[in-house]
Design a protein around this motif. Structure first.
Motif, short mmCIF file in Angstrom:
data_model
loop_
_atom_site.label_atom_id
_atom_site.label_comp_id
_atom_site.label_asym_id
_atom_site.label_seq_id
_atom_site.Cartn_x
_atom_site.Cartn_y
_atom_site.Cartn_z
N ASP A 99 -5.49 -26.86 -25.43
CA ASP A 99 -6.37 -25.96 -24.64
C ASP A 99 -5.81 -25.21 -23.62
O ASP A 99 -6.07 -24.10 -23.34
N ASP A 100 -4.54 -25.93 -22.86
CA ASP A 100 -3.93 -25.09 -21.92
C ASP A 100 -3.43 -23.98 -22.59
O ASP A 100 -3.25 -22.90 -22.07
N CYS A 159 2.23 -20.53 -28.22
CA CYS A 159 1.23 -19.62 -27.48
C CYS A 159 1.50 -18.13 -28.55
O CYS A 159 0.38 -17.50 -28.71
N GLN A 187 -5.95 -10.39 -19.88
CA GLN A 187 -7.25 -10.77 -20.79
C GLN A 187 -7.30 -10.45 -22.15
O GLN A 187 -7.60 -9.30 -22.61
N ALA A 227 -5.54 -16.54 -23.81
CA ALA A 227 -6.84 -15.83 -23.39
C ALA A 227 -7.01 -14.97 -22.07
O ALA A 227 -7.57 -13.81 -22.24
N THR A 228 -6.39 -15.62 -21.04
CA THR A 228 -6.58 -15.04 -19.77
C THR A 228 -5.32 -14.86 -18.96
O THR A 228 -5.30 -14.21 -17.98
N GLN A 280 -14.38 -15.04 -26.28
CA GLN A 280 -15.11 -15.97 -27.22
C GLN A 280 -16.31 -15.15 -27.49
O GLN A 280 -17.12 -14.69 -26.76
N ASN A 282 -5.84 -21.19 -23.40
CA ASN A 282 -6.50 -20.65 -22.43
C ASN A 282 -5.49 -19.80 -21.60
O ASN A 282 -5.89 -18.65 -21.11
N GLY A 310 -3.96 -17.61 -17.69
CA GLY A 310 -3.92 -18.64 -16.70
C GLY A 310 -4.52 -18.13 -15.36
O GLY A 310 -4.62 -17.28 -14.93
N TYR A 311 -4.43 -19.43 -14.53
CA TYR A 311 -5.40 -19.15 -13.14
C TYR A 311 -4.91 -18.04 -12.44
O TYR A 311 -5.53 -17.09 -12.07
N TRP A 337 -12.78 -17.64 -30.99
CA TRP A 337 -11.71 -16.91 -30.23
C TRP A 337 -11.21 -15.61 -30.91
O TRP A 337 -11.04 -15.74 -32.16
N ARG A 351 -5.54 -14.39 -14.28
CA ARG A 351 -6.80 -14.29 -14.90
C ARG A 351 -7.46 -12.95 -14.46
O ARG A 351 -8.29 -12.42 -14.89
#
Length: 798
Positions: A424-425, A388, A444, A431-432, A448, A428, A434-435, A453, A438
């Motif tokens: 991808d996890d 990461c 954030q 980028a964000t 994209q 993601n 995570g759930y 990215w 976010r």
């Protein structure tokens, strides 16, 4: 065979040197895509690594040609000094510079604009350099990367970070060749795969190992104590060795032990022999003074830790003393190599067991070293928190395309098995957040655009760069002599500093100081003439005995007698055999016995200190559930000792693997170990910043932030990527549950339960580990000795 240019031949001849066969082999295979050289300490492996580059650069060419990567800033600086000599004496058109955390801002900027032909750096500085937009220009002409002491990097997250950086360098410079250098490799094929995974062709060169080292246990007048780790009993004998040699390195496994030993050594140094101390918690100024004195040959001995493990040639060292069992054969071999740092000169080392059990461990380590039987625990796949961070750094250098980046990352050895879903996890998360996170703008970080990215806010690059690295600094505060211009001494942990009251004394930099107060996050002290200090709590690594050494010890127990052991230790083991039995590799010995109104259970798992500690937590929890009223436990590398109010009639159910695993999952969920592990992974992955412009978070601030995040994710998103990483890291780190599982698989349910009427010889030292003599002051040692004598009498040892 590639011949050396005439100027090189003349230079070697002027020194009275000849090219060693492994140096010639490196020159002959200079075009290999990946090359690992395994050569003994003092065998000229660094020159072997650089020789092809020096030859290629003897014809003028601009730009960066060779990148050298070292695990230590000091080693990079030392190599620069050593390389400068042949370059200047042969008048080669080569500029050599180092780039580390100590390099000035002006020089770093100049290096980006006009790189030298040879740049010496560390994994962290390389990662930072790759994060800049001009990285493609800087590295476009890169021909070779040399990774020194690759075995040391391969054992930590710094190595994972470095391999990801090499995957990016290979993209920027497709013709780049990789070279790894090491003196201590237990599995050369594995290190070669780490350096360059398939489909890269890999070659390994083995140098002549040279003469066998001269290693033995130090003979002392007094036997080692039953417990403890300081080696104080051996100081008179160690001083005799210091007098008989030019320069002696006295290694310890922890910084606190080094400080205590240095203090005691100095008190017994009646001849005022010049002796220094060196470890990672001392100030840079303190370390540099000691290093300069070592190079000048003005010190007779240096008490040190792993800070002097690696390949720096510090002066005229002709003896290494290892105080305390080395815990790891590779570490012992590395330290032995510090003495007589010359090719075909045998290294000389003496081991000093700190207590009675360590006599056995030291003998096992000696025999393994003589048999060239090196240890190494498999590390598994590359950690995702490091990935990461790497993705964030790539985004700082410019937009990235997911498919190409995944293909690039999986060319790094530790990440060769990374699945696309795992990648991808990570992307993601970067980028964000995570759930569960976010919805918060601060996490954030990427967006994209046109299928690629990029950073949402380019200004975030500065913050990301300020938090690069996988080395987590301990939560420390600086210590300085009070007054204008007071000398810096080093650092102590925040928790220790918070426990101090004015007038308290403690030990740092080999001297006793008096706490005067805390000013602007600096502990101010004055020098104190006292003789009985507290000890600073250093966050040093506490090594666990390796699996290889564990198996050798267990095999040694099955011998009929032990001619290699001192009489006192051999008699101790023989008495254990008569009173109970000795542990075996394929069986678990569990002893139960009464002592002073308590009921004891000793489980000899030989799984290492961290795993035995975890086993104690899990067993006491299960005992509590069964109404066995446990009161506490103590763990060593070889056993866990639990005391309570009730007898354990049948210990077998306590060691059910499924129940232990379930108990671990429940215990970990809200435990401080998980919070500590989460904090480390959150910092490395970039979720929590250690530094921000103009200030650095204190450890307590970082802990507060991470604890809130941990509880939030545990409640609302328990399968968040960072929670997955935390569980993985805890299992193979502080908890070391894998060693428990290895032990359970090894014994296969075969438990030898010895129900006895008294404490056994092997269990007796663990009762002393409990520290049951809470007495401070001048009478402390005498009372501790009396308590030990009574306990040993009860065990039939006196």
């Amino acid at each position: 065979m590639n011949a050396l240019p005439p100027s090189f031949c003349a230079w070697f001849a002027s020194r009275g040197w000849r090219v060693h066969p492994h140096q010639q082999s490196m020159l002959d295979r200079a075009g290999a895509a990946s090359l690992l050289l395994v050569a003994p300490t003092g065998g000229g492996k660094t020159l072997a690594g650089f020789l092809p580059s020096l030859v290629e650069l003897s014809q003028p060419r601009p730009g960066l040609h060779t990148l050298y990567i070292s695990p230590l800033k000091a080693l990079a600086a030392d190599i620069r000094r050593n390389l400068t000599t042949p370059v200047q004496e042969m008048a080669l058109p080569i500029r050599i510079e180092d780039r580390t955390g100590d390099t000035s801002y002006t020089q770093r900027r100049r290096q980006r604009a006009d790189p030298p032909q040879i740049l010496l750096t560390t994994p962290e500085s390389l990662a930072l350099l790759l994060s800049y937009e001009d990285a493609p220009r800087i590295f476009a002409g890169l021909s070779r990367v040399i990774v020194d002491e690759i075995h040391a990097l391969a054992e930590s997250k710094r190595g994972d970070q470095l391999m990801l950086c090499l995957s990016r360098l290979q993209t920027l410079a497709p013709g780049m060749r990789r070279v790894g250098l090491s003196a201590t490799v237990e599995d050369p094929d594995a290190i070669a795969r780490f350096l360059a995974p398939a489909p890269h062709p890999r070659e390994i060169i083995h140098a002549d190992p040279g003469p066998e080292p001269d290693i033995a246990m130090l003979e002392t007048g007094a036997p080692p104590p039953w417990a403890g780790g300081g080696g104080r009993y051996a100081i008179p004998s160690i001083l005799d060795q210091v007098r008989a040699h030019r320069t002696t390195l006295i290694f310890h496994n922890t910084r606190a032990q080094a400080e205590l030993f240095f203090h005691d050594l100095w008190l017994q140094n009646h001849e005022d022999l010049p002796i220094g101390i060196h470890h990672g918690s001392l100030s840079r100024e303190q370390r540099e003074r000691v290093e300069a004195a070592m190079v000048a040959g003005s010190l007779r001995a240096i008490v040190c830790t792993g800070s002097l493990d690696l390949g720096i040639d510090w002066g005229d060292v002709d003896l290494v003393v290892q105080v305390g069992a080395p815990k790891n054969v590779k570490r012992l071999v590395q330290r032995i190599g510090r003495a007589n740092h010359r090719y075909n000169a045998p290294s000389k080392a003496l081991l000093v067991p700190a207590n009675r059990f360590e006599v056995v461990e030291c003998l096992a380590a000696l025999e393994a070293a003589r048999a060239h039987d090196l240890d190494g625990e498999p590390r598994g796949t590359g950690p995702r928190d490091v990935l990461c961070q790497h993705l964030l750094l790539l985004a700082c250098s410019g937009p990235l395309e997911a498919d190409a980046t995944y293909a690039e990352v999986t060319t790094a050895g530790p990440y060769a098995g990374l699945t696309r879903a795992e990648f991808d996890d990570c992307l993601n998360f970067v980028a964000t957040g995570g759930y569960a996170l976010r919805a918060y703008d601060r996490w954030q970080r990427l967006m994209q655009r046109d299928g690629r990215w990029q950073l949402r806010d380019p200004r975030a690059a500065q913050m990301i760069r300020m938090n690069i690295g996988t080395i987590l600094d301990p939560e420390t505060v600086k210590v300085r002599i009070r007054g204008r211009g007071g000398a810096p001494l080093g650092e102590v942990e925040e928790e220790f500093a918070a426990s101090l009251s004015q007038g308290d004394t403690f030990l740092i930099a080999g001297q006793i100081v008096r706490y005067e107060g805390l000013r602007e996050m600096t502990v101010e002290v004055s020098r104190s003439p006292g003789r009985d200090p507290r000890v600073a709590v250093f966050n040093g690594t506490k090594f666990a005995t390796s699996t290889l050494l564990t198996h050798r010890i267990l095999d040694m127990f099955q011998q009929r007698d032990w001619p290699g052991l001192p009489r006192h230790t051999a008699d101790w083991l023989a008495l254990q055999r008569r009173a109970s039995r000795l542990p075996q590799r394929d069986r678990l010995l569990v002893e139960t016995f009464p002592h002073e109104g308590r009921r004891y259970l000793a489980a000899y798992g030989f799984a290492g200190r961290n795993a035995q500690q975890t086993l104690g937590l899990l067993l006491t929890k299960r005992m509590e559930e069964q109404g066995l009223a446990p009161l506490g436990f103590v763990a060593t590398d070889y056993a866990t000792l639990i005391w309570g109010l009730e007898d354990v009639a049948d210990p077998a159910p306590l060691f059910d693997a499924t129940a232990l695993r379930e108990g671990l999952d429940v215990w970990l969920a809200g435990n401080a170990v998980m919070k500590r592990t989460f904090r480390a992974s959150a910092v490395i992955s970039g979720l929590i910043a250690r530094n921000s412009a103009g200030r650095r978070k204190t450890g307590r601030q970082a802990t507060f932030s991470s604890d809130i995040l941990y509880e939030t994710l545990r409640k609302y998103d328990p399968d968040h990527l960072l929670m997955q990483i935390t569980r993985e890291e805890a299992m193979r780190g502080l908890v070391d549950f894998g060693r428990i599982e290895e032990m359970l698989a090894r014994v296969g349910g075969r438990i030898d339960h010895m129900a006895l009427d008294r404490v056994t010889p092997l269990a007796a030292p663990m009762l002393l580990e409990q520290g049951r003599v809470p007495v401070e002051g001048a009478g402390r040692e005498r009372l501790a000795e009396e308590a030990a004598r009574r306990l040993m009498e009860a065990a039939g040892l006196e």
